[in-house]
Structure formats: C-alpha cells, structure tokens
Design a protein around this motif. Structure first.
Motif, PDB file in Angstrom:
ATOM      1  N   PHE A 189      85.338  52.288  51.646  1.00  0.00           N
ATOM      2  CA  PHE A 189      84.536  53.424  51.191  1.00  0.00           C
ATOM      3  C   PHE A 189      85.430  54.306  50.314  1.00  0.00           C
ATOM      4  N   VAL A 190      84.862  55.330  49.690  1.00  0.00           N
ATOM      5  CA  VAL A 190      85.676  56.199  48.827  1.00  0.00           C
ATOM      6  C   VAL A 190      85.457  57.675  49.172  1.00  0.00           C
ATOM      7  N   ASN A 191      86.469  58.489  48.871  1.00  0.00           N
ATOM      8  CA  ASN A 191      86.294  59.936  48.860  1.00  0.00           C
ATOM      9  C   ASN A 191      87.328  60.551  47.924  1.00  0.00           C
ATOM     10  N   THR A 192      87.250  61.864  47.736  1.00  0.00           N
ATOM     11  CA  THR A 192      88.226  62.523  46.850  1.00  0.00           C
ATOM     12  C   THR A 192      89.161  63.439  47.655  1.00  0.00           C
ATOM     13  N   ASP A 193      89.122  63.328  48.977  1.00  0.00           N
ATOM     14  CA  ASP A 193      89.957  64.183  49.828  1.00  0.00           C
ATOM     15  C   ASP A 193      91.260  63.452  50.186  1.00  0.00           C
ATOM     16  N   VAL A 194      92.189  63.491  49.254  1.00  0.00           N
ATOM     17  CA  VAL A 194      93.463  62.798  49.457  1.00  0.00           C
ATOM     18  C   VAL A 194      94.230  63.419  50.630  1.00  0.00           C
ATOM     19  N   ILE A 195      94.208  64.745  50.705  1.00  0.00           N
ATOM     20  CA  ILE A 195      94.977  65.444  51.750  1.00  0.00           C
ATOM     21  C   ILE A 195      94.465  65.043  53.141  1.00  0.00           C
ATOM     22  N   GLY A 196      93.151  65.118  53.327  1.00  0.00           N
ATOM     23  CA  GLY A 196      92.579  64.783  54.640  1.00  0.00           C
ATOM     24  C   GLY A 196      92.784  63.315  54.985  1.00  0.00           C
ATOM     25  N   THR A 197      92.643  62.453  53.979  1.00  0.00           N
ATOM     26  CA  THR A 197      92.787  61.013  54.231  1.00  0.00           C
ATOM     27  C   THR A 197      94.230  60.690  54.618  1.00  0.00           C
ATOM     28  N   GLU A 198      95.185  61.290  53.915  1.00  0.00           N
ATOM     29  CA  GLU A 198      96.595  61.013  54.252  1.00  0.00           C
ATOM     30  C   GLU A 198      96.983  61.632  55.597  1.00  0.00           C
ATOM     31  N   PHE A 199      96.623  62.892  55.795  1.00  0.00           N
ATOM     32  CA  PHE A 199      97.024  63.533  57.050  1.00  0.00           C
ATOM     33  C   PHE A 199      96.341  62.874  58.257  1.00  0.00           C
ATOM     34  N   GLY A 200      95.100  62.409  58.080  1.00  0.00           N
ATOM     35  CA  GLY A 200      94.438  61.694  59.181  1.00  0.00           C
ATOM     36  C   GLY A 200      95.305  60.532  59.658  1.00  0.00           C
ATOM     37  N   GLY A 201      95.809  59.747  58.703  1.00  0.00           N
ATOM     38  CA  GLY A 201      96.631  58.578  59.039  1.00  0.00           C
ATOM     39  C   GLY A 201      97.956  58.951  59.673  1.00  0.00           C
ATOM     40  N   VAL A 202      98.509  60.065  59.255  1.00  0.00           N
ATOM     41  CA  VAL A 202      99.796  60.520  59.814  1.00  0.00           C
ATOM     42  C   VAL A 202      99.595  61.042  61.241  1.00  0.00           C
ATOM     43  N   LEU A 203      98.586  61.890  61.397  1.00  0.00           N
ATOM     44  CA  LEU A 203      98.441  62.625  62.658  1.00  0.00           C
ATOM     45  C   LEU A 203      97.933  61.753  63.802  1.00  0.00           C
ATOM     46  N   LYS A 204      97.088  60.788  63.473  1.00  0.00           N
ATOM     47  CA  LYS A 204      96.601  59.916  64.569  1.00  0.00           C
ATOM     48  C   LYS A 204      97.767  59.162  65.189  1.00  0.00           C
ATOM     49  N   ASN A 205      98.819  58.892  64.415  1.00  0.00           N
ATOM     50  CA  ASN A 205      99.990  58.213  64.987  1.00  0.00           C
ATOM     51  C   ASN A 205     100.622  59.049  66.099  1.00  0.00           C
ATOM     52  N   LEU A 206     100.662  60.368  65.881  1.00  0.00           N
ATOM     53  CA  LEU A 206     101.302  61.247  66.867  1.00  0.00           C
ATOM     54  C   LEU A 206     100.473  61.314  68.144  1.00  0.00           C
ATOM     55  N   ILE A 207      99.157  61.343  67.972  1.00  0.00           N
ATOM     56  CA  ILE A 207      98.284  61.369  69.159  1.00  0.00           C
ATOM     57  C   ILE A 207      98.374  60.013  69.878  1.00  0.00           C
ATOM     58  N   ALA A 208      98.520  58.933  69.101  1.00  0.00           N
ATOM     59  CA  ALA A 208      98.653  57.600  69.726  1.00  0.00           C
ATOM     60  C   ALA A 208      99.954  57.494  70.516  1.00  0.00           C
ATOM     61  N   VAL A 209     101.006  58.167  70.056  1.00  0.00           N
ATOM     62  CA  VAL A 209     102.253  58.184  70.848  1.00  0.00           C
ATOM     63  C   VAL A 209     101.980  58.891  72.184  1.00  0.00           C
ATOM     64  N   SER A 264      94.582  50.447  71.129  1.00  0.00           N
ATOM     65  CA  SER A 264      95.099  49.093  70.953  1.00  0.00           C
ATOM     66  C   SER A 264      96.560  48.931  71.357  1.00  0.00           C
ATOM     67  N   SER A 265      96.819  47.855  72.057  1.00  0.00           N
ATOM     68  CA  SER A 265      98.219  47.533  72.381  1.00  0.00           C
ATOM     69  C   SER A 265      98.920  46.939  71.156  1.00  0.00           C
ATOM     70  N   LEU A 266      98.162  46.633  70.101  1.00  0.00           N
ATOM     71  CA  LEU A 266      98.801  46.167  68.852  1.00  0.00           C
ATOM     72  C   LEU A 266      99.511  47.318  68.142  1.00  0.00           C
ATOM     73  N   SER A 267      99.082  48.567  68.422  1.00  0.00           N
ATOM     74  CA  SER A 267      99.661  49.722  67.716  1.00  0.00           C
ATOM     75  C   SER A 267     101.124  49.915  68.100  1.00  0.00           C
ATOM     76  N   ARG A 268     101.964  50.044  67.079  1.00  0.00           N
ATOM     77  CA  ARG A 268     103.397  50.262  67.322  1.00  0.00           C
ATOM     78  C   ARG A 268     103.646  51.675  67.857  1.00  0.00           C
ATOM     79  N   ASN A 269     102.834  52.642  67.380  1.00  0.00           N
ATOM     80  CA  ASN A 269     102.999  54.021  67.852  1.00  0.00           C
ATOM     81  C   ASN A 269     102.626  54.129  69.336  1.00  0.00           C
ATOM     82  N   ASN A 270     101.498  53.510  69.656  1.00  0.00           N
ATOM     83  CA  ASN A 270     101.044  53.467  71.044  1.00  0.00           C
ATOM     84  C   ASN A 270     102.103  52.772  71.914  1.00  0.00           C
ATOM     85  N   THR A 271     102.632  51.660  71.418  1.00  0.00           N
ATOM     86  CA  THR A 271     103.649  50.899  72.165  1.00  0.00           C
ATOM     87  C   THR A 271     104.908  51.741  72.390  1.00  0.00           C
ATOM     88  N   ALA A 272     105.340  52.438  71.326  1.00  0.00           N
ATOM     89  CA  ALA A 272     106.537  53.280  71.451  1.00  0.00           C
ATOM     90  C   ALA A 272     106.309  54.345  72.522  1.00  0.00           C
TER      91      ALA A 272
END
Ligand code: NAD
Ligand code: G3P
Length: 346
Positions: A189-209, A264-272
């Motif tokens: 899909f597409v959007n023009t919200d680069v900030i939200g799209t990038e930060f979403g990917g960064v921040l979910k890693n921290l919650i997965a840890v 997911s147990s496939l997630s490296r952040n979750n695993t860490a």
C-alpha cells in the motif's frame, strides 16, 4: 585471471533494481521484487554468499530451505550491482548505513529512487534512515521512499500472503516503488507519512523487546496484551510529536508490525528480549544474536528524542533499564506507566 563468476543476463522491459544487503530481509525483498517481475541484482558483502545466491539460488545462512527466483542475480562487486539501477533498496544494519553510503553512495545512479527497508534510528545523530540517506546522498526527499509493515522475512520468503506500506513525500514515488514491490503473495500500500511509517517500524521493535522480556520471565497473555496496547499509545504519542499522522500508527507500519513482531518467535527483537527475561545479560544477548536486532541500538536515541519533546515512554524506559542491568526483568510491567498514584485516563 578470468572471472568465473555468474554473469548478469538483463531482463528485457523489466525495471532494473539493486538491493544492497543480503541478510534475511535484503534477500527476501530481492525475492519479492524478482517474483514481481523486476530485474534484480543483490549485493552481498561476502563473495561466497553472492556466488551461492547467483549460482545455487540459495542463501542458506539467512533463509534456510528457501529457493530464490531463477532470475535473481548477486555480486559482491557493488559497481556491478548498481550499474543502471532505476531503484536502489537499502537493507543493511541502521548503524552502518551512513558509512556504507559514504563508501558507495557516489555509485548510485543520479536519477534512481532510493528506498530504505530498515527499521532503526542512528545512535548519536538520532536520525531516521531516510534522513541519513538525504544527508549523505544530498538528493531530493521526493526521490526517497521507505517500506515497512508486518514483514517477518522468513514467512514472506515462504510466500505467505503479506501486506506492507511504502511511504514517500511524493505519492508518485511511493506508487512507483509499491508497484515494483507487489506480486501474488506480497501487496504494498502507499502513503505520504514517511515519519510515521519509519517511526512505527523503529518503535515496535522496542515494544517487542519488552514483550520478549516478560515472556522470558514467564508472565502470560494479560501482561503482554497490556504492554502491546500501552506500547501502541507510546508509539503514537512519540510519532505524532515528531509530525506523524496518528492513523499511520494504527496501520500496517504501526499496529500491524507491532502484532507480528510481538507475537512471533522469528522476531530477533522479541528473541533478544526473551533472553534478557531469562536472565542473560545484555552482553551475553549480543553474543548470542547473529542477526540484526535493531531495537537494542534504537532504545537510547528514541529516549533522547522523547525527552526533547516531553513525551513520556514508560515501557521503553523500562526496557532501557533492563538493558542497563538496573531493573530486574520481573519488574517490567505495564502498570508502572505513571508517576502519579492517581488513576489516569487511558
Ligand atoms: N529480517 C526481517 O524480518 C526484517 C523485516 C523488515 C525489516 N527488517 C530490517 O531490515 C534491516 C536489515 O535487517 P536484516 O534482517 O536483513 O538483518 P541481517 O542481520 O539478517 O542482515 C544484515 C545484512 O547486513 C550486512 N552487514 C552487516 N554489517 C554491515 C556493514 N557494516 N556494512 C554493510 N553491510 C553490513 C550483513 O552481512 C547482512 O548481509 C534492519 O533494519 C531490519 O530491522 C528486517
Ligand atoms: O526480526 P525483527 O524483530 O527485526 O522483526 C522483523 C520485522 O521488522 C517484522 O516486521
């Protein structure tokens, strides 16, 4: 000496793309693009890996058991991979992107679109990956896109149906990239919200840890659901403070990725996180991880950015304390979300 490396055979009429980084996501994304009909060259740092991909159509270190497309070509020679590329997809660890672009950025064709597949923030500069690309390549942001979403590499490499989102300040760029990154099992899909799209990917890693930590401790579904729900609030508050649209964080790049990574147990952040919860120290966890767990490097810059905007991130702060060894993993908890003893609005 005559080279015996496999040569690239151009695919007539196909978009010519380069993918830089042959780890689990770079290789999987190269497969997505090739299965969508693009003419894909994949850069691997190690010559033996490039040869395995180009000749055997395998990347046995990162994607065991996966057959790569017949048309996918790979080389360790960056000039060969970037030659004539109309789109360049970057999939290296976030902390190495800047030095990589300093090494080979000048070889990226001037009119190519540049797409970040990465989910980290640079330590020190606290820059998002699209910002590092702008700074190092000096190109118009309208030529840059980012791709994100619930995208666990191994599942997609096995062609399990998945959606993602491509964001660019230029809808035309996002659309061009999304069209190339779409095939029968992968839809962008597409959007023009680069900030939200990038930060979403960064921040979910921290919650997965955080989820991994409580899993490792042995807490159950109530604790995890509470952390996921309150974690999404932290992700949204933080991203909106930096100019994102809240709706992006309830989309594929926010909630979607949060669910996939936390479950997911496939997630490296979750695993860490799980290893930390089981009592391993941060340095032991780093030693055990042989793939990139971006969340571990992003915690500090995210908390610095949060502090600058006065955003309160109790769960991410607790993750930082567990990483630093100043909090017992058993004490990480979603109910420690306020300094006030009084009940708060949700
Ligand atoms: N694996 C996934 O499921 C997935 C999905 C979506 C996004 N991502 C993101 O993609 C990015 C790459 O992750 P990955 O999963 O492919 O990691 P990985 O650990 O599997 O692979 C990283 C690749 O980068 C290379 N590399 C390491 N250090 C380097 C350096 N200094 N210079 C150049 N290359 C270097 C490694 O050799 C490897 O090929 C991360 O930001 C990650 O968050 C990963
Ligand atoms: O393995 P992780 O934790 O890096 O997560 C992979 C992807 O980002 C999931 O969307």
């Amino acid at each position: 000496m005559i080279s015996t490396r496999p040569i690239r055979i151009p695919i007539e009429g196909a978009t010519r793309v380069a993918v830089l980084g042959a780890g689990s996501w770079g290789t999987t994304f190269a497969k997505i693009l090739a299965d969508g009909g693009a003419d894909v060259a994949l850069w691997a740092r190690r010559p033996e890996l490039a040869r395995e991909i180009a000749e055997s159509k395998r990347n046995s270190d990162y994607l065991p058991g996966v057959n790569l497309p017949r048309t996918l070509w790979s080389s360790h020679v960056i000039e060969e991979v970037l030659d004539g590329a109309e789109m360049v997809f970057l999939s290296v660890p976030s902390q190495s992107l800047r030095s990589n672009l300093r090494d080979f950025g000048s070889l990226i064709p001037r009119d190519a679109l540049v797409v970040s597949l990465m989910k980290g923030v640079e330590k020190g500069s606290r820059a998002r990956m699209s910002e590092v690309i702008t700074q190092e390549l000096g190109i118009d942001p309208a030529r840059i896109a980012v791709a994100s979403g619930p995208n666990l590499a191994l599942e997609i490499a096995k062609e399990q149906p998945t959606a993602a989102v491509v964001a660019s300040t230029s809808l035309d760029t996002a659309t061009r990239v999304a069209m190339v990154a779409t095939n029968p099992y992968f839809r962008a899909f597409v959007n023009t919200d680069v900030i939200g799209t990038e930060f979403g990917g960064v921040l979910k890693n921290l919650i997965a840890v955080a989820i991994g930590i409580v899993d490792g401790v042995g807490y159950g579904e109530n604790t995890k659901a509470s952390i996921i729900t309150r974690g999404l609030v932290e992700m949204t508050d933080f991203s909106v403070a930096y100019g994102a649209q809240a709706s992006t964080l309830s989309g594929l790049a926010g909630l979607g990725d949060l669910i996939a990574t936390c479950e997911s147990s496939l997630s490296r952040n979750n695993t860490a996180g799980r290893l930390l919860g089981q009592g391993y120290s941060f340095s032991d966890v780093i030693k055990q991880m042989n793939q990139t767990a971006e969340g571990l490097s992003s915690v500090a810059p995210v908390l610095e950015l949060a502090q600058e905007k006065g955003v309160v991130m109790p769960i991410v702060s607790q993750v930082a304390e567990v990483l630093a060894g100043t909090m017992n993993p058993r004490d990480i908890a979603p109910h420690l979300t306020t300094d006030s003893a009084l009940p708060q609005g949700e």
